[in-house]
Every structure is written in structure tokens, then in C-alpha cells.
Design a protein around this motif. Structure first.
Motif, short mmCIF file in Angstrom:
data_model
loop_
_atom_site.label_atom_id
_atom_site.label_comp_id
_atom_site.label_asym_id
_atom_site.label_seq_id
_atom_site.Cartn_x
_atom_site.Cartn_y
_atom_site.Cartn_z
N ALA A 92 0.85 -1.24 0.10
CA ALA A 92 -0.06 0.16 -0.07
C ALA A 92 0.90 1.32 -0.30
CB ALA A 92 -0.77 0.15 1.16
N ALA A 93 0.30 2.10 -0.87
CA ALA A 93 1.28 3.62 -0.69
C ALA A 93 1.13 4.30 0.45
CB ALA A 93 0.36 4.44 -1.75
N ARG A 94 2.40 4.93 0.77
CA ARG A 94 2.58 5.81 1.79
C ARG A 94 2.65 7.06 1.58
NH1 ARG A 94 3.52 0.60 3.66
NH2 ARG A 94 3.16 0.10 5.58
N TYR A 95 2.12 7.95 2.23
CA TYR A 95 2.34 9.42 1.84
C TYR A 95 2.81 10.18 2.99
CZ TYR A 95 -0.82 7.76 -1.90
OH TYR A 95 -1.42 6.99 -2.70
N THR A 96 3.45 11.19 2.87
CA THR A 96 3.82 12.26 3.64
C THR A 96 3.46 13.72 3.47
OG1 THR A 96 6.12 12.54 2.92
CG2 THR A 96 5.86 10.98 4.64
N PRO A 138 -3.63 13.02 1.20
CA PRO A 138 -3.64 12.72 -0.41
C PRO A 138 -4.87 12.96 -1.09
CG PRO A 138 -2.45 10.63 0.75
CD PRO A 138 -3.20 11.65 1.93
N THR B 44 10.25 15.90 2.11
CA THR B 44 9.77 15.69 0.74
C THR B 44 10.38 16.33 -0.32
OG1 THR B 44 7.68 17.07 0.99
CG2 THR B 44 7.49 14.86 1.18
N SER B 49 9.53 11.00 -0.84
CA SER B 49 10.13 10.82 0.65
C SER B 49 11.58 10.84 0.34
CB SER B 49 9.55 9.50 1.31
OG SER B 49 8.26 9.89 1.55
N GLU B 82 6.10 6.58 -2.86
CA GLU B 82 5.05 6.04 -1.87
C GLU B 82 4.91 4.40 -1.83
OE1 GLU B 82 4.71 7.55 -4.87
OE2 GLU B 82 2.73 7.31 -5.77
N TYR B 83 5.59 4.03 -2.48
CA TYR B 83 5.39 2.35 -1.93
C TYR B 83 6.62 1.85 -1.51
CZ TYR B 83 1.47 2.79 -5.23
OH TYR B 83 0.22 3.18 -5.69
N SER B 186 -4.16 18.45 -3.13
CA SER B 186 -3.32 18.54 -2.00
C SER B 186 -1.93 19.15 -2.48
CB SER B 186 -3.08 17.25 -1.32
OG SER B 186 -2.17 16.35 -1.99
#
Lengths: 195, 201
Positions: A92-96, A138, B44, B49, B82-83, B186
């Protein structure tokens, strides 16, 4: 922007109050009039925003006595937000992203105990208040009002010297945060200096 | 606007007044100090990231409760998507000038103090990526921390803290729409947080 003006007004009313750690007997429960305080907190939490998230919280705060042991607090929190549809799924994608939050409220000591000739005091405080936050996640930016109630566990040390801050507090905060879509959480450890 | 408001708030908090001049007096900092810190950062880079860690050194000139410093640091960095797939690795060199203000000082037996610091810096950093790409970003940062400081020789201070940094690349100029409720865009951010721990003499 209005919130910041309010904080500016609160801060501009700040002035020193006496602290009386060295008065009374060891077992006295007399009220201690705490001074105006400035400090910071490092914490972590989460909030229901339509996606699972972890918020690292970096807060600057001021406090000012209102009457008795009731104190008014104002905080600004910078939030570093990590979010994912499913943290347990490694694919699953992770975002900051970032967020900003302001809090206004009151706190009051409900339990305290002084030691070492009144120079150290353990305390339990309750707090309640509300505020507004801006969260970039997101699916977009959310501006979300909230209310909170919390508990603070800590100790304060009184200074013997005549210069510098009168008191230093170290505390742990546990704070449920209620928003329209549910209940989140914030908390961490903080340091506050009282002049 | 939000960044400006944050700066304004920081300034207001910083100027929270005390009525007793004696109470507001802070033992002056040493005129010249040298510091070394271990720094970790995460942030970022055009939405991806980026993070790393490494040493930072600083030279500070002090007056009263304020220090003006020059700092430079090096970090080993990693860029991931993001993965959590590693996109690139590399090295980063940072440099900047800044100011540090002792906002509060709690004295300990007239020998030293536990202090709250506020600090900010401007500078730039450069990446050398393993793929051969290079990138320079300007950087502005501000933050807070705690230090313990001894007043007399050897004037040692131990400090930890955190800064928020903003480092635009110019590649993305998207900003969050000024709206209420939920927006459909966003921010593509170029920012991060930077934690440090170390000491100065």
C-alpha cells in the motif's frame, strides 16, 4: 488568521505571577498560583480524516493563569503527517504531508503533591478546549474544527535563584481529540518554563 | 500565508513578556562557541520521501541571550517513492546562517541552566545522487529545543531540538487552494523536519 490575532492578544496580556512553593507545610494542599508559561511539546497522534494516518506533533504553547488554579492555554502545532490506506499492507502507498493546528482551552490541577521542601511538585491536570486544524492528506486539504479533553501528568521544579524562570515543568499529555468524523488522539511529552 | 502566520506566532510567543526584570535576566552566552551535532532529517522532494542523517558543525557568536551561527553539515540520504521503493541514494551537503534565542532559562544552583531555545536559519543544500543527478535547494528553517548550559568553564552546553524546513525546488508551484472544508488538491510539498542532538563549547 483571526486565530493568530487571538493568540497574539493572549500572549500580550502575559505577566509574571508569584509562585509559592516554599510556603506552608509539607502536606498542605494550598493553591499554588502558577506563573505564565512558555514551552513546547513533542508528540504523536492520529485523527479520522478518511485515511489512516500518524501525526507527529511539534507544539509551541503559552499558558496564563485565569483565576485560582485555572489556567488558559493556547498552542500552535506543526504536524508531520504520514498516511496510508493500509499500514499492514506492504504494497500500500504511504504518503507524507504537513498540517497545522491551533488549540485554545483551559487546564486545572486536580491532584498534586509537593516534595523536597516544596521545590518539586508532582501533578495531575485536566484540560479541555477546542481549536481548528488544516491537514494536507492525499485526497486534499481538510480544514477541520475539533474539541479536546486531556490529562497531563508531570512534575514541576521551583527555582531558588532570583533570576531566570521560576518554574520548570516536564509532563506527559494524553489528549483525545474529537472531530466531526470521530475521535482521534494526540499526546506527547512537553517542557514548560514559567516566569 | 500559513508559513508566515507560523513565523508571526513564533515571534509573538517569543516575546511573551515578564513583569520582573530580574526574572527576565538570562546569564549571557559565551562570546564564541563551537558545536557539533548529529542530525537526522526526513521530508519530501517534489512529493517523494527523502531522508538522511549525518554530522553538522557550527560556529556561533553570542551576545546576551542571542547567538548568531554559521553551520554546515553532511548527510547520507535516500529517496523513496510512496510504495517505499528506493528511487535513489546519495549525499547531501548543507550550509546556512542563523540565529538562536534563549526564550526561557531555568537556573540550576547558579552554575547553569535548563533553557528553551528558539532558532531559525537560512541556507541551501545540494544533493549528489548515485544516478548522477544533482540538485540544489534553498532552505529556510525554524524550530525550538532544549539545552542545558554551564555558565563557567568549560561553558559546555548540550542541546536537542527540532526544526521545520522548507526547501522549494521550483519544479512544482502547486499550493493548497484557499478553501474551507475539503479541497480536491493537495500540496506537492518540499519540506520536512530536522532533529538534532549534540553539544557546544
Amino acid at each position: 488568521m483571526k486565530a493568530f490575532v487571538v493568540i497574539a492578544l493572549l500572549a500580550s496580556t502575559a505577566h509574571a505571577r508569584p509562585i509559592s512553593f516554599d510556603q506552608g507545610d509539607e502536606d498542605d494542599d494550598e493553591n499554588v498560583e502558577l506563573p505564565t508559561k512558555l514551552g513546547f511539546r513533542l508528540g504523536v497522534g492520529t485523527l479520522p480524516l478518511g485515511i489512516k494516518n500518524t501525526m507527529f506533533q511539534f507544539a509551541l504553547g503559552v499558558e496564563h493563569p485565569v483565576f485560582g488554579e485555572l489556567r488558559m492555554l493556547a498552542e500552535y502545532e506543526f504536524l508531520w503527517i504520514s498516511s496510508s490506506e493500509d499500514y499492514e499492507d506492504p504494497m500500500a502507498a504511504r504518503y507524507t504531508s504537513m498540517g497545522h493546528r491551533t488549540n485554545f482551552g483551559v487546564r486545572r490541577t486536580v491532584l498534586d503533591k509537593r516534595f523536597s521542601r516544596k521545590q518539586i511538585e508532582l501533578y495531575v491536570d485536566f484540560e479541555a478546549g477546542g481549536g481548528i486544524g488544516l491537514y494536507d492528506v492525499p485526497d486534499g486539504s481538510h480544514i477541520v474544527p475539533h474539541v479536546f479533553g486531556g490529562i497531563r501528568l508531570g512534575y514541576r521544579i521551583g527555582a531558588q535563584e532570583r533570576h531566570g524562570s521560576k518554574v520548570l515543568e516536564t509532563e506527559i499529555l494524553l489528549r483525545p481529540i474529537i472531530v466531526e468524523d470521530g475521535v482521534g488522539f494526540g499526546g506527547g511529552f512537553g517542557f514548560y518554563w514559567g516566569d | 500565508m500559513r508559513f508566515a502566520a507560523g513565523i508571526l506566532l513564533l515571534a509573538v510567543l517569543c516575546r511573551t513578556v515578564v513583569a520582573d526584570p530580574e526574572r527576565s535576566r538570562v546569564h549571557p552566552v559565551k562570546r564564541l562557541t563551537f558545536g557539533a551535532f548529529f542530525v537526522g532529517h526526513g521530508g519530501t522532494l517534489d512529493g517523494e520521501s527523502e531522508g538522511g542523517m549525518g554530522p553538522v558543525v557550527e560556529v556561533a557568536y553570542g551576545s546576551g541571550r542571542t547567538q548568531y551561527f554559521v553551520e554546515t553539515g553532511f548527510a547520507w540520504v535516500t529517496l523513496t517513492d510512496e510504495y517505499s521503493n528506493e528511487l535513489d541514494t546519495g549525499k547531501q551537503l548543507r550550509g546556512g546562517i542563523g540565529a538562536r534565542y534563549i526564550a526561557r532559562s531555568f537556573p540550576m544552583d547558579n552554575d547553569g541552566a535548563v533553557e528553551m531555545i528558539l532558532e531559525g536559519a537560512v541556507g541551501a543544500h545540494k544533493f549528489w545522487w548515485a544516478s548522477g543527478d544533482e540538485l540544489v535547494r534553498p532552505e529556510i528553517s525554524f524550530g525550538f529545543g532544549l539545552q542545558t548550559r554551564k555558565y563557567e568553564d568549560p561553558h559546555v552546553s548540550v542541546r536537542f531540538g527540532l526544526r521545520v524546513f522548507f526547501a522549494p525546488t521550483g519544479e512544482h508551484t502547486t499550493t493548497t487552494a484557499r478553501c474551507t472544508g475539503t479541497c480536491d488538491t493537495s500540496t506537492v510539498s518540499n519540506a520536512g523536519i530536522l532533529g538534532f542532538i549534540g553539544g557546544a563549547l
